[in-house]
Structures are given as C-alpha cells and as structure tokens.
Motif scaffolding. Structure first.
Motif, PDB file in Angstrom:
ATOM      1  N   GLU A   1     -23.375   9.498 -40.624  1.00 10.43           N
ATOM      2  CA  GLU A   1     -22.819  10.097 -41.902  1.00 10.43           C
ATOM      3  C   GLU A   1     -21.875   9.318 -42.401  1.00 10.43           C
ATOM      4  O   GLU A   1     -21.634   8.957 -43.556  1.00 10.43           O
ATOM      5  N   ARG A   2     -20.714   8.957 -41.562  1.00  6.68           N
ATOM      6  CA  ARG A   2     -19.590   8.344 -42.190  1.00  6.68           C
ATOM      7  C   ARG A   2     -20.007   6.740 -42.513  1.00  6.68           C
ATOM      8  O   ARG A   2     -19.433   6.394 -43.539  1.00  6.68           O
ATOM      9  N   LEU A   3     -20.737   6.117 -41.868  1.00  2.12           N
ATOM     10  CA  LEU A   3     -21.290   4.712 -42.288  1.00  2.12           C
ATOM     11  C   LEU A   3     -21.802   4.929 -43.631  1.00  2.12           C
ATOM     12  O   LEU A   3     -21.753   4.054 -44.341  1.00  2.12           O
ATOM     13  N   PHE A   4     -23.067   5.711 -43.994  1.00  8.85           N
ATOM     14  CA  PHE A   4     -23.499   5.938 -45.148  1.00  8.85           C
ATOM     15  C   PHE A   4     -22.419   6.178 -46.145  1.00  8.85           C
ATOM     16  O   PHE A   4     -22.461   5.758 -47.318  1.00  8.85           O
ATOM     17  N   GLN A   5     -21.490   7.120 -46.144  1.00  8.09           N
ATOM     18  CA  GLN A   5     -20.288   7.309 -47.050  1.00  8.09           C
ATOM     19  C   GLN A   5     -19.658   6.098 -47.349  1.00  8.09           C
ATOM     20  O   GLN A   5     -19.406   5.724 -48.573  1.00  8.09           O
TER      21      GLN A   5
ATOM     22  N   LEU B   1     -28.923  -0.950 -48.535  1.00  3.60           N
ATOM     23  CA  LEU B   1     -28.596   0.257 -49.219  1.00  3.60           C
ATOM     24  C   LEU B   1     -29.566   0.082 -50.396  1.00  3.60           C
ATOM     25  O   LEU B   1     -29.521  -0.719 -51.233  1.00  3.60           O
ATOM     26  N   LEU B   2     -30.076   1.582 -50.830  1.00  4.04           N
ATOM     27  CA  LEU B   2     -30.711   1.751 -52.097  1.00  4.04           C
ATOM     28  C   LEU B   2     -29.830   2.300 -52.823  1.00  4.04           C
ATOM     29  O   LEU B   2     -29.644   3.564 -52.748  1.00  4.04           O
TER      30      LEU B   2
ATOM     31  N   ARG C   1     -24.630  -3.980 -44.463  1.00  2.98           N
ATOM     32  CA  ARG C   1     -24.384  -3.873 -43.102  1.00  2.98           C
ATOM     33  C   ARG C   1     -23.914  -2.617 -42.554  1.00  2.98           C
ATOM     34  O   ARG C   1     -24.307  -2.270 -41.330  1.00  2.98           O
ATOM     35  N   TYR C   2     -23.275  -1.645 -43.281  1.00  5.67           N
ATOM     36  CA  TYR C   2     -22.976  -0.462 -42.722  1.00  5.67           C
ATOM     37  C   TYR C   2     -23.994   0.343 -42.632  1.00  5.67           C
ATOM     38  O   TYR C   2     -24.357   1.181 -41.566  1.00  5.67           O
TER      39      TYR C   2
ATOM     40  N   GLN D   1     -29.955  10.538 -46.589  1.00  9.39           N
ATOM     41  CA  GLN D   1     -29.903   9.202 -46.147  1.00  9.39           C
ATOM     42  C   GLN D   1     -31.182   8.037 -46.115  1.00  9.39           C
ATOM     43  O   GLN D   1     -31.196   7.146 -46.469  1.00  9.39           O
ATOM     44  N   LYS D   2     -32.388   8.880 -45.896  1.00  5.03           N
ATOM     45  CA  LYS D   2     -33.610   8.255 -46.172  1.00  5.03           C
ATOM     46  C   LYS D   2     -33.746   7.615 -47.666  1.00  5.03           C
ATOM     47  O   LYS D   2     -34.344   6.541 -47.698  1.00  5.03           O
ATOM     48  N   LEU D   3     -33.577   8.386 -48.453  1.00  2.00           N
ATOM     49  CA  LEU D   3     -33.340   7.938 -49.822  1.00  2.00           C
ATOM     50  C   LEU D   3     -32.635   6.947 -50.013  1.00  2.00           C
ATOM     51  O   LEU D   3     -32.570   6.084 -51.075  1.00  2.00           O
ATOM     52  N   LEU D   4     -31.451   6.620 -49.327  1.00  2.00           N
ATOM     53  CA  LEU D   4     -30.419   5.419 -49.656  1.00  2.00           C
ATOM     54  C   LEU D   4     -30.871   4.286 -48.612  1.00  2.00           C
ATOM     55  O   LEU D   4     -30.046   3.190 -48.835  1.00  2.00           O
ATOM     56  N   PHE D   5     -31.930   4.551 -47.786  1.00  2.00           N
ATOM     57  CA  PHE D   5     -32.254   3.263 -47.004  1.00  2.00           C
ATOM     58  C   PHE D   5     -33.417   2.550 -47.273  1.00  2.00           C
ATOM     59  O   PHE D   5     -34.508   3.236 -47.466  1.00  2.00           O
TER      60      PHE D   5
END
Ligand SMILES: [Zn+2]
Length: 125
Positions: A31-35, A81-82, A50-51, A70-74
């Motif tokens: 969660e934190r890495l995505f943020q 990152l998307l 890289r995060y 998160q899936k949408l951002l990956f």
C-alpha cells in the motif's frame, strides 16, 4: 503422545499467526509503495516504477494480492506504474461489449476491462 500432538497443534497455530502477521505487514508495505510511487511519479518516473516493481515482488513472496486499485496502477507488461494521462492512455469502447482499454505508453501493453451493465458494482473495503 497426547502432549506431542498438542504441542504440534500449538506450533502450527503460532506459525500460522506469524504468517498472517507477515502478510498483514506485506499488505501495508505494498500500500505504502503504491502511494509513494504515485507521489514520486511527478518527479521521477523511473523511481516510481521501481517502487511498483518492489510492491510486486512483495506481493509474490507473501502471496498477497493487489487490490483492484493497485491492479489498475500496475502494468503487467513492463511491471511499471500505469498513470492515466502520463504513462497510460485510457479509452472507453462502448460498442458491442462495452469495455475500457488501458494502454501502457512505455511498453504498449494493452489491457481490456469489460464494463458490465445492470450489475451492482461490488464495493471493496
Ligand atoms: Zn508497460
């Protein structure tokens, strides 16, 4: 023999709890890495990627699934990152089976997400 089985059971319970705890920590780290990735993307896209890659590695190691967001951002193509408008293009195709097309501008990976009508969307907590 009785006490031994009891001991093994207790050990199994402890191990299970440790695993659960590790997964909880892993989830929080992801969660934190995505943020961080989203925040960093304004300054350094490579670092943001890289995060996200790190988050992916944690998810695989601890068998913690990404959330819908998160899936949408990956990006499954390049593992980066998307970000709509930056590293990803989003188009809605309303004909036939309505779906959303997300294209990664870095690797060209295309993802289609069907939009189902008449169905209540499940709210994930
Ligand atoms: Zn990509």
């Amino acid at each position: 023999m009785r006490w031994r089985i009891g001991f093994i059971n207790r050990l199994a319970t402890i191990l299970f709890r440790v695993k659960e705890y590790e997964r909880k920590i892993a989830k929080e780290r992801i969660e934190r890495l995505f943020q961080l990735a989203v925040r960093m993307s304004k300054e350094d896209l490579k670092l943001a990627d890289r995060y996200v890659q790190l988050a992916r590695r944690i998810s695989l190691k601890h068998r913690v699934r990404f959330t819908k967001e998160q899936k949408l951002l990956f990006c499954k193509g390049c593992g980066g990152l998307l970000l709509p408008g930056r590293t990803a293009r989003i188009r809605i195709r309303p004909r036939r089976e309505p779906h959303v097309v997300i294209t990664c501008l870095k690797c060209g990976y295309i993802r289609r997400i069907p939009i189902k009508r008449r169905e209540k969307r499940q709210v994930s907590t």
